[in-house]
Design a protein around this motif. Structure first.
Motif, PDB file in Angstrom:
ATOM      1  N   ARG A   1       7.542  -5.360  65.103  1.00 46.12           N
ATOM      2  CA  ARG A   1       6.327  -4.570  65.337  1.00 46.12           C
ATOM      3  C   ARG A   1       5.259  -5.052  64.364  1.00 46.12           C
ATOM      4  O   ARG A   1       5.555  -5.699  63.364  1.00 46.12           O
ATOM      5  N   PHE A   2       4.008  -4.705  64.686  1.00 45.93           N
ATOM      6  CA  PHE A   2       2.912  -5.142  63.826  1.00 45.93           C
ATOM      7  C   PHE A   2       1.807  -4.109  63.865  1.00 45.93           C
ATOM      8  O   PHE A   2       1.680  -3.331  64.808  1.00 45.93           O
ATOM      9  N   ILE A   3       0.999  -4.108  62.801  1.00 41.55           N
ATOM     10  CA  ILE A   3      -0.164  -3.228  62.714  1.00 41.55           C
ATOM     11  C   ILE A   3      -1.329  -4.039  62.149  1.00 41.55           C
ATOM     12  O   ILE A   3      -1.128  -5.018  61.423  1.00 41.55           O
ATOM     13  N   ALA A   4      -2.524  -3.607  62.487  1.00 42.74           N
ATOM     14  CA  ALA A   4      -3.715  -4.280  61.952  1.00 42.74           C
ATOM     15  C   ALA A   4      -3.760  -4.056  60.449  1.00 42.74           C
ATOM     16  O   ALA A   4      -3.491  -2.967  59.955  1.00 42.74           O
ATOM     17  N   ASP A   5      -4.099  -5.085  59.708  1.00 42.70           N
ATOM     18  CA  ASP A   5      -4.090  -4.992  58.252  1.00 42.70           C
ATOM     19  C   ASP A   5      -5.505  -5.008  57.696  1.00 42.70           C
ATOM     20  O   ASP A   5      -6.019  -3.983  57.257  1.00 42.70           O
ATOM     21  N   GLU A   6      -6.164  -6.142  57.747  1.00 40.56           N
ATOM     22  CA  GLU A   6      -7.516  -6.231  57.208  1.00 40.56           C
ATOM     23  C   GLU A   6      -8.270  -7.353  57.914  1.00 40.56           C
ATOM     24  O   GLU A   6      -7.681  -8.204  58.554  1.00 40.56           O
ATOM     25  N   GLN A   7      -9.573  -7.312  57.761  1.00 44.16           N
ATOM     26  CA  GLN A   7     -10.418  -8.344  58.347  1.00 44.16           C
ATOM     27  C   GLN A   7     -11.239  -8.990  57.249  1.00 44.16           C
ATOM     28  O   GLN A   7     -11.890  -8.306  56.472  1.00 44.16           O
ATOM     29  N   ASP A   8     -11.155 -10.276  57.201  1.00 49.39           N
ATOM     30  CA  ASP A   8     -12.026 -11.061  56.347  1.00 49.39           C
ATOM     31  C   ASP A   8     -13.250 -11.414  57.179  1.00 49.39           C
ATOM     32  O   ASP A   8     -13.387 -10.965  58.310  1.00 49.39           O
ATOM     33  N   GLU A   9     -14.112 -12.228  56.648  1.00 51.98           N
ATOM     34  CA  GLU A   9     -15.257 -12.662  57.441  1.00 51.98           C
ATOM     35  C   GLU A   9     -14.819 -13.495  58.635  1.00 51.98           C
ATOM     36  O   GLU A   9     -15.360 -13.383  59.722  1.00 51.98           O
ATOM     37  N   PHE A  10     -13.830 -14.351  58.427  1.00 53.91           N
ATOM     38  CA  PHE A  10     -13.424 -15.276  59.469  1.00 53.91           C
ATOM     39  C   PHE A  10     -11.995 -15.071  59.948  1.00 53.91           C
ATOM     40  O   PHE A  10     -11.590 -15.662  60.941  1.00 53.91           O
ATOM     41  N   VAL A  11     -11.194 -14.269  59.237  1.00 57.01           N
ATOM     42  CA  VAL A  11      -9.780 -14.127  59.557  1.00 57.01           C
ATOM     43  C   VAL A  11      -9.442 -12.654  59.773  1.00 57.01           C
ATOM     44  O   VAL A  11      -9.886 -11.789  59.024  1.00 57.01           O
ATOM     45  N   ILE A  12      -8.642 -12.412  60.812  1.00 57.26           N
ATOM     46  CA  ILE A  12      -8.135 -11.070  61.089  1.00 57.26           C
ATOM     47  C   ILE A  12      -6.640 -11.089  60.798  1.00 57.26           C
ATOM     48  O   ILE A  12      -5.903 -11.906  61.363  1.00 57.26           O
ATOM     49  N   TYR A  13      -6.187 -10.197  59.917  1.00 54.52           N
ATOM     50  CA  TYR A  13      -4.789 -10.155  59.497  1.00 54.52           C
ATOM     51  C   TYR A  13      -4.076  -8.968  60.120  1.00 54.52           C
ATOM     52  O   TYR A  13      -4.665  -7.911  60.348  1.00 54.52           O
ATOM     53  N   HIS A  14      -2.777  -9.158  60.356  1.00 59.20           N
ATOM     54  CA  HIS A  14      -1.897  -8.096  60.827  1.00 59.20           C
ATOM     55  C   HIS A  14      -0.629  -8.133  59.980  1.00 59.20           C
ATOM     56  O   HIS A  14      -0.168  -9.209  59.599  1.00 59.20           O
ATOM     57  N   LYS A  15      -0.076  -6.958  59.695  1.00 55.95           N
ATOM     58  CA  LYS A  15       1.221  -6.880  59.029  1.00 55.95           C
ATOM     59  C   LYS A  15       2.286  -6.895  60.120  1.00 55.95           C
ATOM     60  O   LYS A  15       2.194  -6.151  61.098  1.00 55.95           O
ATOM     61  N   VAL A  16       3.297  -7.724  59.931  1.00 56.23           N
ATOM     62  CA  VAL A  16       4.379  -7.847  60.898  1.00 56.23           C
ATOM     63  C   VAL A  16       5.668  -7.399  60.232  1.00 56.23           C
ATOM     64  O   VAL A  16       6.008  -7.864  59.139  1.00 56.23           O
ATOM     65  N   PHE A  17       6.364  -6.484  60.896  1.00 57.28           N
ATOM     66  CA  PHE A  17       7.652  -6.010  60.416  1.00 57.28           C
ATOM     67  C   PHE A  17       8.709  -6.527  61.369  1.00 57.28           C
ATOM     68  O   PHE A  17       8.733  -6.169  62.540  1.00 57.28           O
ATOM     69  N   CYS A  18       9.577  -7.385  60.847  1.00 61.67           N
ATOM     70  CA  CYS A  18      10.551  -8.075  61.686  1.00 61.67           C
ATOM     71  C   CYS A  18      11.938  -7.921  61.089  1.00 61.67           C
ATOM     72  O   CYS A  18      12.255  -8.573  60.085  1.00 61.67           O
ATOM     73  N   ARG A  19      12.746  -7.047  61.678  1.00 65.59           N
ATOM     74  CA  ARG A  19      14.139  -6.857  61.274  1.00 65.59           C
ATOM     75  C   ARG A  19      14.267  -6.645  59.758  1.00 65.59           C
ATOM     76  O   ARG A  19      15.079  -7.280  59.084  1.00 65.59           O
ATOM     77  N   GLY A  20      13.439  -5.754  59.228  1.00 63.44           N
ATOM     78  CA  GLY A  20      13.485  -5.426  57.812  1.00 63.44           C
ATOM     79  C   GLY A  20      12.667  -6.351  56.929  1.00 63.44           C
ATOM     80  O   GLY A  20      12.548  -6.122  55.738  1.00 63.44           O
ATOM     81  N   TYR A  21      12.083  -7.358  57.490  1.00 62.27           N
ATOM     82  CA  TYR A  21      11.289  -8.338  56.746  1.00 62.27           C
ATOM     83  C   TYR A  21       9.817  -8.093  57.051  1.00 62.27           C
ATOM     84  O   TYR A  21       9.458  -7.775  58.175  1.00 62.27           O
ATOM     85  N   GLN A  22       8.969  -8.200  56.053  1.00 66.90           N
ATOM     86  CA  GLN A  22       7.539  -7.993  56.260  1.00 66.90           C
ATOM     87  C   GLN A  22       6.805  -9.319  56.060  1.00 66.90           C
ATOM     88  O   GLN A  22       7.060 -10.046  55.113  1.00 66.90           O
ATOM     89  N   ASP A  23       5.907  -9.603  56.996  1.00 68.72           N
ATOM     90  CA  ASP A  23       5.139 -10.844  56.949  1.00 68.72           C
ATOM     91  C   ASP A  23       3.685 -10.513  57.244  1.00 68.72           C
ATOM     92  O   ASP A  23       3.354  -9.399  57.642  1.00 68.72           O
ATOM     93  N   ARG A  24       2.837 -11.465  57.058  1.00 64.71           N
ATOM     94  CA  ARG A  24       1.418 -11.293  57.333  1.00 64.71           C
ATOM     95  C   ARG A  24       1.005 -12.355  58.344  1.00 64.71           C
ATOM     96  O   ARG A  24       1.307 -13.537  58.166  1.00 64.71           O
ATOM     97  N   PHE A  25       0.343 -11.933  59.390  1.00 65.26           N
ATOM     98  CA  PHE A  25      -0.053 -12.822  60.472  1.00 65.26           C
ATOM     99  C   PHE A  25      -1.568 -12.815  60.550  1.00 65.26           C
ATOM    100  O   PHE A  25      -2.177 -11.760  60.707  1.00 65.26           O
TER     101      PHE A  25
END
Length: 159
Positions: free
Chosen positions: A104-128
């Protein structure tokens, strides 16, 4: 790894095929249960992020057509509705697939040029993250694909 792995003496012993299949399936399941995102999952997340944007763009284009005096207005609206149905089907399919994979994922933050999302994958957290330029390009490619599919469907019905 079991005690028998790497022990050459056990290779000559007779095993039931059911046991071999169970052992192989167990090892395969452990490999599939990796906590890291696969490339397929990254693509699914990317598509699931982009699909609402595409739906919004198609909806806005259809609203603009309402104020148009084009004689093909009705045909364009029907095409837009067809593309929106296809977008919804893809969205539901991707949501179901990611849920089965426990991603699953949720919106995280927006930079000027980049849109980030937090990704939760089988207990692991990543940033997309995706840049706006990449998003524009991917949206354009996806809209082209939907339009081509619609054109192919129309051509099939005309034959």
């Amino acid at each position: 790894m079991s005690k028998l792995d790497g022990n050459e003496r056990w290779k000559t012993k007779m095993l039931l095929t059911d046991h071999v299949d169970q052992y192989d399936q167990k090892n395969k399941d452990q490999g599939a249960g990796s906590k890291m995102l696969t490339n397929d999952e990254r693509e699914m997340i990317r598509d699931l992020i982009l699909l609402p944007h595409i739906d919004t763009m198609v909806g806005k284009s259809m609203r603009d057509l309402d104020h148009s005096s084009s004689i093909l207005k009705r045909a364009f609206v029907l095409a837009g509705e067809s593309i929106q149905r296809r977008i919804m089907q893809d969205t539901y399919r991707l949501q179901k697939e990611l849920k089965q994979r426990n991603v699953r994922f949720i919106a995280d933050e927006q930079d000027e040029f980049v849109i980030y999302h937090k990704v939760f994958c089988r207990g692991y957290q990543d940033r997309f993250g995706m840049t706006r330029d990449v998003m524009r390009t991917e949206i354009s490619l996806r809209l082209t694909k939907y339009t081509a599919e619609l054109g192919d469907t129309l051509k099939e019905h005309l034959k």
